[in-house]
Motif scaffolding. Structure first.
Motif, PDB file in Angstrom:
ATOM      1  N   LEU A 281       0.828  -1.199   0.000  1.00 35.03           N
ATOM      2  CA  LEU A 281       0.000   0.000   0.000  1.00 35.03           C
ATOM      3  C   LEU A 281       0.870   1.261   0.000  1.00 35.03           C
ATOM      4  CD1 LEU A 281      -3.174   0.447   2.136  1.00 35.03           C
ATOM      5  CD2 LEU A 281      -1.463   2.227   2.180  1.00 35.03           C
ATOM      6  N   ILE A 282       1.903   1.275   0.833  1.00 35.15           N
ATOM      7  CA  ILE A 282       2.795   2.444   0.908  1.00 35.15           C
ATOM      8  C   ILE A 282       3.510   2.660  -0.421  1.00 35.15           C
ATOM      9  CG2 ILE A 282       4.925   3.306   1.966  1.00 35.15           C
ATOM     10  CD1 ILE A 282       3.972   1.944   4.587  1.00 35.15           C
ATOM     11  N   LYS A 283       3.996   1.596  -1.040  1.00 34.61           N
ATOM     12  CA  LYS A 283       4.689   1.722  -2.329  1.00 34.61           C
ATOM     13  C   LYS A 283       3.753   2.321  -3.389  1.00 34.61           C
ATOM     14  CE  LYS A 283       8.026  -2.074  -1.739  1.00 34.61           C
ATOM     15  NZ  LYS A 283       8.410  -3.435  -2.180  1.00 34.61           N
ATOM     16  N   THR A 284       2.528   1.824  -3.425  1.00 38.44           N
ATOM     17  CA  THR A 284       1.553   2.324  -4.397  1.00 38.44           C
ATOM     18  C   THR A 284       1.254   3.800  -4.181  1.00 38.44           C
ATOM     19  OG1 THR A 284       0.517   0.149  -4.613  1.00 38.44           O
ATOM     20  CG2 THR A 284      -0.801   2.055  -5.269  1.00 38.44           C
ATOM     21  N   LEU A 285       1.042   4.178  -2.930  1.00 34.87           N
ATOM     22  CA  LEU A 285       0.664   5.554  -2.631  1.00 34.87           C
ATOM     23  C   LEU A 285       1.852   6.507  -2.781  1.00 34.87           C
ATOM     24  CD1 LEU A 285      -1.713   4.893   0.380  1.00 34.87           C
ATOM     25  CD2 LEU A 285      -2.346   5.453  -1.989  1.00 34.87           C
ATOM     26  N   LYS A 286       3.046   6.045  -2.554  1.00 29.63           N
ATOM     27  CA  LYS A 286       4.243   6.862  -2.818  1.00 29.63           C
ATOM     28  C   LYS A 286       4.314   7.217  -4.304  1.00 29.63           C
ATOM     29  CE  LYS A 286       8.259   5.450  -1.278  1.00 29.63           C
ATOM     30  NZ  LYS A 286       9.015   6.645  -0.815  1.00 29.63           N
ATOM     31  N   ARG A 287       4.036   6.230  -5.163  1.00 33.80           N
ATOM     32  CA  ARG A 287       4.059   6.476  -6.615  1.00 33.80           C
ATOM     33  C   ARG A 287       2.937   7.430  -7.017  1.00 33.80           C
ATOM     34  NH1 ARG A 287       5.229   0.777  -6.755  1.00 33.80           N
ATOM     35  NH2 ARG A 287       3.019   0.317  -7.136  1.00 33.80           N
ATOM     36  N   PHE A 340      12.178   0.383   3.764  1.00 39.69           N
ATOM     37  CA  PHE A 340      12.242   1.353   2.669  1.00 39.69           C
ATOM     38  C   PHE A 340      13.591   2.056   2.584  1.00 39.69           C
ATOM     39  CE2 PHE A 340       7.708   0.739   3.154  1.00 39.69           C
ATOM     40  CZ  PHE A 340       7.247   0.791   1.840  1.00 39.69           C
ATOM     41  N   ASN A 341      14.611   1.468   3.217  1.00 41.99           N
ATOM     42  CA  ASN A 341      15.963   2.038   3.189  1.00 41.99           C
ATOM     43  C   ASN A 341      15.967   3.528   3.547  1.00 41.99           C
ATOM     44  OD1 ASN A 341      17.276  -0.408   2.311  1.00 41.99           O
ATOM     45  ND2 ASN A 341      16.398  -0.037   0.279  1.00 41.99           N
ATOM     46  N   GLY A 342      15.109   3.886   4.489  1.00 38.73           N
ATOM     47  CA  GLY A 342      15.049   5.268   4.953  1.00 38.73           C
ATOM     48  C   GLY A 342      14.243   6.197   4.064  1.00 38.73           C
ATOM     49  N   ASP A 343      13.762   5.697   2.921  1.00 43.56           N
ATOM     50  CA  ASP A 343      13.046   6.546   1.974  1.00 43.56           C
ATOM     51  C   ASP A 343      11.544   6.518   2.236  1.00 43.56           C
ATOM     52  OD1 ASP A 343      12.435   8.175  -0.176  1.00 43.56           O
ATOM     53  OD2 ASP A 343      12.479   6.523  -1.641  1.00 43.56           O
ATOM     54  N   LEU A 344      11.151   7.013   3.382  1.00 46.34           N
ATOM     55  CA  LEU A 344       9.741   7.102   3.727  1.00 46.34           C
ATOM     56  C   LEU A 344       9.546   8.256   4.698  1.00 46.34           C
ATOM     57  CD1 LEU A 344       6.840   5.926   3.647  1.00 46.34           C
ATOM     58  CD2 LEU A 344       7.465   4.514   5.631  1.00 46.34           C
ATOM     59  N   ASN A 345       8.599   9.129   4.387  1.00 44.58           N
ATOM     60  CA  ASN A 345       8.251  10.210   5.301  1.00 44.58           C
ATOM     61  C   ASN A 345       7.443   9.630   6.459  1.00 44.58           C
ATOM     62  OD1 ASN A 345       9.309  12.268   3.544  1.00 44.58           O
ATOM     63  ND2 ASN A 345       7.478  12.019   2.281  1.00 44.58           N
ATOM     64  N   VAL A 346       7.850   9.944   7.675  1.00 41.09           N
ATOM     65  CA  VAL A 346       7.147   9.435   8.855  1.00 41.09           C
ATOM     66  C   VAL A 346       6.822  10.575   9.806  1.00 41.09           C
ATOM     67  CG1 VAL A 346       7.327   8.030  10.945  1.00 41.09           C
ATOM     68  CG2 VAL A 346       8.098   7.104   8.757  1.00 41.09           C
ATOM     69  N   SER A 347       5.537  10.735  10.089  1.00 42.05           N
ATOM     70  CA  SER A 347       5.060  11.614  11.152  1.00 42.05           C
ATOM     71  C   SER A 347       4.873  10.730  12.380  1.00 42.05           C
ATOM     72  CB  SER A 347       3.740  12.267  10.741  1.00 42.05           C
ATOM     73  OG  SER A 347       3.162  12.973  11.810  1.00 42.05           O
ATOM     74  N   TYR A 348       5.488  11.118  13.492  1.00 39.97           N
ATOM     75  CA  TYR A 348       5.529  10.211  14.647  1.00 39.97           C
ATOM     76  C   TYR A 348       4.617  10.674  15.780  1.00 39.97           C
ATOM     77  CZ  TYR A 348       7.243   7.054  18.223  1.00 39.97           C
ATOM     78  OH  TYR A 348       7.317   6.081  19.198  1.00 39.97           O
TER      79      TYR A 348
END
Length: 383
Positions: A281-287, A340-348
């Motif tokens: 889901l994350i991969k799809t929405l990132k694209r 994601f090798n660090g390539d993901l925006n995360v709000s914590y």
């Protein structure tokens, strides 16, 4: 203390602010010595959603962002990322009392707004205008950039989010000029010293999606696509700590933390989004977001559903937050960032507090929001 929230008119809010500040040098009980004073060369200032963000912290969606006066208290104390209280189509909920237990780690049984949609909208617009007024009152205007971001939070299913009342709510956050013009007339008549302040009509260009525990993965994706593709909103999707699986979550709670009294029914894990599907889901929405030049990220994490074993709160189920949730959410944060090798925006948001916030920021969380810590002694000033 009343168990019902009382909203105030804009005139009442600003009038009480000015009177209290003049006589006591405080606003809503917070003395000016505790106000956060922004600086041009702040080492932690950053950008998000194309806007300047003076501090990468703030109140998470919850009890601190439902009323305008609470939003103002968080802003005065340094919160500049304001995650507005989650709203949904059902706006006549009967909230059981008590609904929050903050003895140490947090527990709650409240999950949505206590106000009607129109009331929530008014509170958010009032807070937005008041922040612009306070910048002049406190001498910040012209000295430093605005630096405040409002982040809309909505739930909980596609049908509700696409309903006319909810689309109208989102439309009016996108363009609140009608309501702001009404307030400008009030300023002109009653508070002329603030009548010429410029107030942008758009309160937010971002949204955090919150879905119910057990929401089907395909529906989560459909909602996020709608927000990105049709609403054009920078989008964060809140994920549940159950993504770690029962074995890991219970090992952390029972073996590492010795919270042996906490019990989580198997259904909580079985019905929630599973880890592998979440990655897809994350991969799809990132694209999807990248194609439109929009921001996409994950919000880590939601509260943790569990059996109501304490019986302090009403009902059979409650939601855990705060200190006990911190190592669970951090474990999920570590796992998903490695994925994601660090390539993901995360709000914590998951046990963030005044003592661990620097760890979270260094780890790559952006922004960091909190609820439980602000409910403890010191309140907003812990920001």
């Amino acid at each position: 203390m009343s168990d019902a929230m009382r909203v105030q008119s804009f005139s009442e809010l600003l009038g009480s602010i000015l009177q209290e500040y003049e006589h006591n040098e405080s606003i809503f009980g917070i003395h000016r010595s505790l106000f956060y004073v922004p600086k041009n060369e702040s080492p932690y200032a950053t950008e998000m959603f194309g806007s300047h963000l003076a501090t990468p912290i703030g109140p998470a969606a919850g009890p601190h962002t439902q009323l305008a006066r609470n939003i103002i208290c968080a802003w005065l104390s340094g919160g500049r990322f304001i995650e507005l209280k989650t709203v949904q189509i059902m706006d006549e909920l009967e909230i059981p009392r008590p609904c929050i237990d903050m003895e140490d780690e947090g527990y709650n049984v409240e999950w949505s707004q206590e106000l009607k949609l129109d009331q929530s909208l008014n509170e958010y617009v009032h807070a937005w205008v008041l922040i612009h007024v306070l910048r002049r009152l406190l001498g910040f205007e012209g000295e430093v950039p605005f630096g405040t971001i409002f982040n809309m939070s909505i739930g909980y299913d596609l049908k509700g989010i696409k309903s006319p009342p909810m689309t109208r709510f989102m439309d009016r956050l996108d363009d609140a000029s009608a309501k702001i013009n009404e307030i400008k007339m009030i300023l002109k008549r009653q508070f002329p010293q603030f009548a010429d302040i410029k107030i942008p009509p758009r309160l937010t260009n971002s949204v955090t999606l919150s879905t119910m525990h057990g929401c089907p993965p395909d529906e989560i994706e459909q909602i996020a696509r709608y927000l990105l593709e049709e609403r054009g909103l920078n989008t964060l999707v809140k994920l549940n700590p159950t993504l770690l699986g029962k074995e890991t979550v219970m090992r952390i709670l029972h073996d590492d933390l010795e919270f042996t009294e906490i019990q989580i029914p198997d259904a909580v894990f079985a019905n929630d989004l599973q880890y592998d599907r979440a990655v897809e889901l994350i991969k799809t929405l990132k694209r999807t977001a990248a194609k439109r030049g929009l921001y996409f990220g994950a919000k880590l994490s939601n509260t943790l559903a569990m059996a109501n074993n304490k019986e302090t709160l009403p009902g059979k189920e409650m939601y855990m937050s705060g200190r006990a949730l911190y190592p669970i959410t951090m474990t999920l944060f570590d796992k998903i960032m490695r994925q994601f090798n660090g390539d993901l925006n995360v709000s914590y948001a998951g046990g963030a507090d005044a003592l661990n916030v620097t760890t979270l920021l260094v780890a790559g969380a952006h922004p960091v929001t909190t609820v439980s810590d602000l409910l403890k002694p010191g309140g907003y000033s812990r920001l």
